[in-house]
Design an enzyme around this catalytic site. Structure first.
Site, short mmCIF file in Angstrom:
data_model
loop_
_atom_site.label_atom_id
_atom_site.label_comp_id
_atom_site.label_asym_id
_atom_site.label_seq_id
_atom_site.Cartn_x
_atom_site.Cartn_y
_atom_site.Cartn_z
CG HIS A 42 4.34 3.18 1.72
ND1 HIS A 42 5.19 2.19 2.16
CD2 HIS A 42 4.80 3.53 0.48
CE1 HIS A 42 6.11 1.95 1.24
NE2 HIS A 42 5.88 2.76 0.21
CD GLU A 43 2.89 4.73 -2.49
OE1 GLU A 43 3.72 5.57 -2.88
OE2 GLU A 43 3.06 3.51 -2.65
CG HIS A 91 7.51 6.92 -1.09
ND1 HIS A 91 8.74 6.41 -0.72
CD2 HIS A 91 6.76 5.85 -1.48
CE1 HIS A 91 8.74 5.10 -0.89
NE2 HIS A 91 7.56 4.74 -1.34
CD GLU A 129 9.38 1.50 -1.69
OE1 GLU A 129 8.33 1.53 -1.00
OE2 GLU A 129 9.50 2.15 -2.75
#
Length: 709
Positions: A433-434, A438, A490
């Site tokens: 995810h990070e 992103h 997100e």
């Protein structure tokens, strides 16, 4: 009876964040560096009280005055004598701990108000029986009168944060609405000013609306007292204590850290976002520090318009063993990025390999503590200069642990597997995810000289075949997509995690192979669809709005996977063993790699294309469509929301240690994982200058008070 979502239960989970071993291994210089950065973070974090609600600062001061004179244990006898039952006194302690943990009287995760779960007259009796009241009755009476009504009020507008008639906010004066926010954003853009560290106040000037932009700075400068029909830029400080002292510099490990700290200090002194961006550039260059930190006005989740950052500051120590896994993931990024479902032209020209470390948190000052972070949030820096990723290991270790009997909405045969693999699967999800969520994707931009960062003659929209639209100079993701920007991003990052966790290469990096790897994938996907159902707690039917970006994102993903059909995800309403409404979520693990992967592939590609091309209209239509909560269709989500509220488990609170200089060394002061321990940690955190600090907070709040009417 008060709806249970508006108070914190007496049995709420409270856990101490363990950083003792990590801190012990630091050198004396590193301990000093961590100490002074922590002090800066904690003092800066008080700004969140002023960013949350009109009454938060006054409630904070009231509690500090009570507990500075008597510890929770000492106050218990006073409470009994004042007529409080043991349960009522515990409810008071839980409320106080909740206010400290959230830095205000609205939940940091969900933005709903919480009030004390005891009668107002009982709390008043306790306050008046306290030693603090006995010593300063007039001051304590005035303080109680200033906040007691909003402390307990559950009028419709006060139940949640929001703009205009949708809720409470202190990012805007009480007379502002969405149109004012949009007008101010256009003005700020025209002046090349960022909204990150501002608040907006509107007032009447001879029948004309004028706007005052309040800037977070230690000194006041550039005040403009002339008002026109256009917004005037009236700079006023709202964070007046300069706590980013030069002592930090003396213990910096290298030149990048020293320059970073100098720029941060300039930013907080003069309210300069440009200085903070410059500091962030040095921060990115500071590769692999033993003590990691970041500080400033960072996340825009709680600004109803999505442009203003809430203050946060963290200080943490690197966990070397876990960081090695993340380093391997970074090393594989250039192989994994082409696996994402959008055309190559929609990916950054060059992947700027970031630091990705696992950290044990020493200090996290702000309204809440996340599990992972990808920063800085400045689009221009992230796109062309890079970023850092951190996973907060000691937070992950305690935040998501749960007991089997409290595990809702799953089949019995899934529960043991879920408990076993929830932590490891979430670790994989956070990493993807990070770093690759992103950290991926390109924004098509035209700069101030008219130059494009892509080949206009070759790049077309894969969804339509038409030429692509783009972001103009000074337009950012947050300013363009405003109210949906945070949740949309997100959702995109969560989808990247789901998509890439299917790769054996990724699972192997985290030490999972064979059947274990398949179980990690299954629990990761199952956890996501369950989280989508749990997300309904954070939807407000009255205003048809979502109060939490991540949970809205997970609900959207649930809708996408339900829409995929073919028996991939099942969701049914049932009656629980207690005779009350319940629900069951099922996931067919044999279809994750086919039906599930295809559904996320299609949706993720749409999300990225709409983002890259600055297609606000298309992005809103897609995202708002999947975010809709109604009682029609295959699933009655409004009724399911009532079931979720009936069976919800309160989010845990964390107790953090303090540091204290003793001679030439720094001591770590730890506290028990309880409401009393959390209260004690805050009472001791600011004890050196408590009275002056409290007076400053009350004065700043008093100055703002007319703006909320």
């Amino acid at each position: 009876m008060v709806d249970s979502q508006y108070y914190l239960p007496n049995d709420i989970g409270v856990s101490a964040l363990d950083c003792g071993e990590a801190f012990r291994l630091l050198s004396p210089q590193e301990k000093m560096y961590a100490h002074y950065l922590s002090r800066a973070a904690w003092y800066g974090g008080l700004a969140v009280l002023l960013q949350t609600s009109p009454e938060s600062a006054n409630i904070f001061v009231l509690l500090q005055k009570i507990f500075r004179k008597q510890t929770p244990a000492q106050l218990e006898q006073v409470a009994t004598a004042a007529g409080l039952s043991a349960e009522e006194y515990q409810a008071f302690l839980v409320y106080a701990a909740g206010l400290y943990a959230n830095m205000g009287n609205y939940k940091s995760f969900g933005d709903t108000k919480f009030i004390p779960n005891l009668p107002k007259e009982k709390l008043e009796a306790l306050m008046k029986a306290s030693q603090a009241f006995q010593e300063q009755p007039a001051e304590m009476e005035a303080l109680w009168d200033s906040c007691s009504c909003p402390l307990f009020s559950l009028e419709d507008k006060q139940k949640q944060l929001g703009l205009g008639d949708k809720g409470i906010t202190t990012y805007f004066s009480g007379n502002c609405c969405l149109e004012d926010a949009e007008l101010a954003q256009k003005f700020l853009d025209s002046k090349k000013l960022s909204a990150y560290n501002t608040r907006l106040f509107k007032r009447d000037n001879g029948g004309k609306a004028c706007y005052e932009v309040r800037l977070a700075s230690a000194v006041q400068k550039g005040q403009n007292d002339s008002f026109t029909q256009e917004p005037s830029y009236d700079v006023k400080p709202y964070c007046t204590r300069d706590r980013f002292g030069m002592k930090n510099l003396a213990y910096a490990a290298n030149e990048n850290q020293r320059k970073m700290l100098e720029e941060y200090r300039r930013s907080f002194t003069f309210g300069s976002v440009d200085a903070h961006k410059e500091g962030s550039r040095y921060w990115i260059k500071d590769k692999g520090p033993i003590v990691e930190s970041y500080i400033g006005f960072i996340e825009s989740y709680r600004d109803p318009f999505g442009s203003r950052g809430e203050f946060e500051g963290f200080v943490a120590v690197v966990n070397k063993a876990m960081s090695e896994r993340f380093a391997k993931l970074v090393g594989s990024a250039e192989v994994l990025l082409p696996e994402l479902p959008w055309p190559r032209e929609f990916e950054k020209d060059t992947f700027l390999k970031p630091d990705f470390t696992s950290l044990d948190v020493l200090t996290f000052a702000g309204s809440g503590i996340p599990a992972g972070i990808n920063i800085p949030n400045y689009d221009d820096i992230r796109q062309s200069e890079g970023f850092k990723n951190v996973s907060l290991g000691n937070v992950l270790a305690v935040a998501y642990a749960t007991q089997k009997e409290k595990l809702t909405f799953l089949e019995e045969e899934d529960k043991d597997l879920f408990i076993k693999w929830k932590g490891p699967s979430f670790e994989v999800q956070v990493g993807l995810h990070e770093l690759l969520g992103h950290g991926s994707g390109k924004l098509f931009v035209q700069d101030d000289k008219g130059k494009f960062n892509f080949d206009k003659s070759k790049v077309t929209n894969p969804e339509t075949g038409e030429p692509v639209s783009l972001f103009l100079h000074l337009e950012t993701w947050d300013s363009k997509f405003s109210t949906i920007a945070s949740s949309y991003e997100e959702c995109r990052a969560e989808c990247v995690g789901l998509y890439l966790c299917l790769k054996n290469q990724v699972l192997s990096i985290f030490g999972h192979d064979g059947q274990d790897a398949e179980d990690v994938v299954y629990v990761n996907w199952l956890s996501m669809v369950r989280a989508g159902l749990l997300g309904l707690e954070f939807y407000t039917p009255e205003s048809k709005s979502w109060r939490q970006a991540h949970m809205q994102a997970r609900f959207v993903i649930l809708r996408v996977l339900l829409e995929a059909g073919e028996g991939l995800v099942g969701l049914e309403e049932v009656t629980g063993q207690d005779g009350k409404p319940d629900a069951r979520i099922t996931l067919d693990r044999s279809k994750i790699h086919t039906v599930g992967k295809n559904a996320i592939h299609r949706f993720l590609c749409k999300l990225q294309v709409l983002k890259s091309t600055a297609d606000v209209e298309g992005g809103r239509a897609l995202y708002d469509g999947y975010s809709t909560v109604s009682d029609s269709g295959a699933h009655n989500f409004l009724r399911l929301r009532e079931t979720v509220l009936l069976r919800k488990e309160a989010r845990k609170m964390f107790v953090q240690a303090n540091t204290r200089v003793s001679g030439d060394s720094v001591e770590l002061v730890e506290y028990e994982g309880s409401a009393a321990g959390l209260i004690q940690s805050f009472t001791e955190r600011f004890q050196d200058e408590a009275e002056q600090l409290e007076a400053d907070l009350l004065e700043m709040n008093r100055r703002d008070a007319p703006c909320w009417c």
